[in-house]
Design a protein around this motif. Structure first.
Motif, PDB file in Angstrom:
ATOM      1  N   PHE A 127      79.628  12.749  47.187  1.00  0.00           N
ATOM      2  CA  PHE A 127      80.664  12.852  46.160  1.00  0.00           C
ATOM      3  C   PHE A 127      80.075  13.283  44.821  1.00  0.00           C
ATOM      4  CE2 PHE A 127      83.722  11.531  49.053  1.00  0.00           C
ATOM      5  CZ  PHE A 127      84.979  11.503  48.467  1.00  0.00           C
ATOM      6  N   ASN A 128      78.910  12.760  44.488  1.00  0.00           N
ATOM      7  CA  ASN A 128      78.273  13.202  43.239  1.00  0.00           C
ATOM      8  C   ASN A 128      77.991  14.699  43.282  1.00  0.00           C
ATOM      9  OD1 ASN A 128      78.226  10.830  41.664  1.00  0.00           O
ATOM     10  ND2 ASN A 128      76.439  10.067  42.747  1.00  0.00           N
ATOM     11  N   TRP A 129      77.454  15.175  44.403  1.00  0.00           N
ATOM     12  CA  TRP A 129      77.175  16.608  44.549  1.00  0.00           C
ATOM     13  C   TRP A 129      78.474  17.410  44.479  1.00  0.00           C
ATOM     14  CZ3 TRP A 129      78.566  20.669  47.584  1.00  0.00           C
ATOM     15  CH2 TRP A 129      77.789  21.823  47.473  1.00  0.00           C
ATOM     16  N   ALA A 130      79.500  16.934  45.179  1.00  0.00           N
ATOM     17  CA  ALA A 130      80.788  17.641  45.190  1.00  0.00           C
ATOM     18  C   ALA A 130      81.369  17.749  43.783  1.00  0.00           C
ATOM     19  CB  ALA A 130      81.764  16.929  46.125  1.00  0.00           C
ATOM     20  N   ASN A 131      81.305  16.665  43.034  1.00  0.00           N
ATOM     21  CA  ASN A 131      81.815  16.689  41.656  1.00  0.00           C
ATOM     22  C   ASN A 131      81.045  17.687  40.799  1.00  0.00           C
ATOM     23  OD1 ASN A 131      83.838  14.736  42.056  1.00  0.00           O
ATOM     24  ND2 ASN A 131      82.433  13.066  41.611  1.00  0.00           N
ATOM     25  N   GLU A 132      79.736  17.741  40.976  1.00  0.00           N
ATOM     26  CA  GLU A 132      78.890  18.656  40.201  1.00  0.00           C
ATOM     27  C   GLU A 132      79.126  20.118  40.569  1.00  0.00           C
ATOM     28  OE1 GLU A 132      74.944  17.291  41.074  1.00  0.00           O
ATOM     29  OE2 GLU A 132      75.255  15.380  40.036  1.00  0.00           O
ATOM     30  N   HIS A 133      79.696  20.365  41.756  1.00  0.00           N
ATOM     31  CA  HIS A 133      79.869  21.735  42.238  1.00  0.00           C
ATOM     32  C   HIS A 133      81.336  22.165  42.338  1.00  0.00           C
ATOM     33  CE1 HIS A 133      75.663  20.996  43.154  1.00  0.00           C
ATOM     34  NE2 HIS A 133      75.528  22.294  43.050  1.00  0.00           N
ATOM     35  N   GLY A 134      82.220  21.448  41.652  1.00  0.00           N
ATOM     36  CA  GLY A 134      83.603  21.885  41.510  1.00  0.00           C
ATOM     37  C   GLY A 134      84.511  21.643  42.695  1.00  0.00           C
ATOM     38  N   LEU A 135      84.157  20.721  43.582  1.00  0.00           N
ATOM     39  CA  LEU A 135      85.057  20.372  44.669  1.00  0.00           C
ATOM     40  C   LEU A 135      86.056  19.342  44.171  1.00  0.00           C
ATOM     41  CD1 LEU A 135      82.445  21.474  46.186  1.00  0.00           C
ATOM     42  CD2 LEU A 135      83.258  20.103  48.113  1.00  0.00           C
ATOM     43  N   HIS A 136      87.222  19.295  44.782  1.00  0.00           N
ATOM     44  CA  HIS A 136      88.188  18.225  44.527  1.00  0.00           C
ATOM     45  C   HIS A 136      87.797  17.067  45.444  1.00  0.00           C
ATOM     46  CE1 HIS A 136      90.664  20.917  42.191  1.00  0.00           C
ATOM     47  NE2 HIS A 136      90.527  21.816  43.158  1.00  0.00           N
TER      48      HIS A 136
END
Length: 187
Positions: A127-136
């Protein structure tokens, strides 16, 4: 036994009744927008929640896609045992979802999880990676909420801590999302 079963069912009803319907509507809207924009949807989880992620990907990818005529780009990152064990062995178990996302995910995609504790290190890292890379990001959690409740873009809390009950309710939510497309319910 009968008294215990009645109590269990009553507690299950309370857990299901705790589902914030506005939260399910918002999660469905996020999934719908990804579908409209041909973005990918990734489902992750551990244990029973891994099975729920797999079930969700199946229902959305087959049943919902069949109903709406435009295919959902969805996959459960819990299903490739060879890849998961290679990642866990060669890097760390905390990286099993993160490293798959690094191969597949792009900004605008969706990452969804169900987690009773809300604090599984491999989910938090993804989730941290996803947030940093513009995923919902969408996290369904139990009453303890955990770390995911503080980092997910959208959170649905089931007000119970019993693993079986919360996992069952999370599957209810996954089904509600999928069946809103299968039964063509307007947003």
């Amino acid at each position: 036994m009968k008294t215990w079963l009645q109590s269990y069912i009553a507690a299950q009803h309370r857990a299901l009744d705790s589902v914030p319907l506005e939260g399910v509507i918002k999660a469905t809207e996020i999934v719908c927008k990804a579908w409209e924009n041909d973005q990918q949807i990734f489902a992750i989880g551990n244990g029973g929640s891994a099975a729920n992620a797999s079930h969700f990907a199946t229902d959305l990818g087959k049943g919902s896609s069949d109903a709406v005529g435009h295919r959902f780009r969805v996959q459960s990152l819990t299903d490739n045992v060879a890849w998961i064990t290679a990642l866990g062995n060669d890097y760390s178990y905390e990286d099993i979802f993160l490293r798959q996302l690094q191969n597949f995910a792009r900004a605008g995609d969706v990452l969804i999880t169900a987690s009773v504790s809300g604090s599984s290190p491999n989910l938090v890292k993804a989730f941290n990676w996803a947030n940093e890379h513009g995923l919902h990001t969408i996290a369904m959690v139990g009453a303890k909420q955990g770390t995911l409740a503080g980092i997910a873009e959208h959170v649905i809390v089931v007000d119970d801590t019993h693993y079986g009950r919360v996992e069952d309710v999370h599957m209810h939510i996954f089904h509600m999302i999928c069946y809103s497309f299968m039964e063509k319910i307007p947003a």
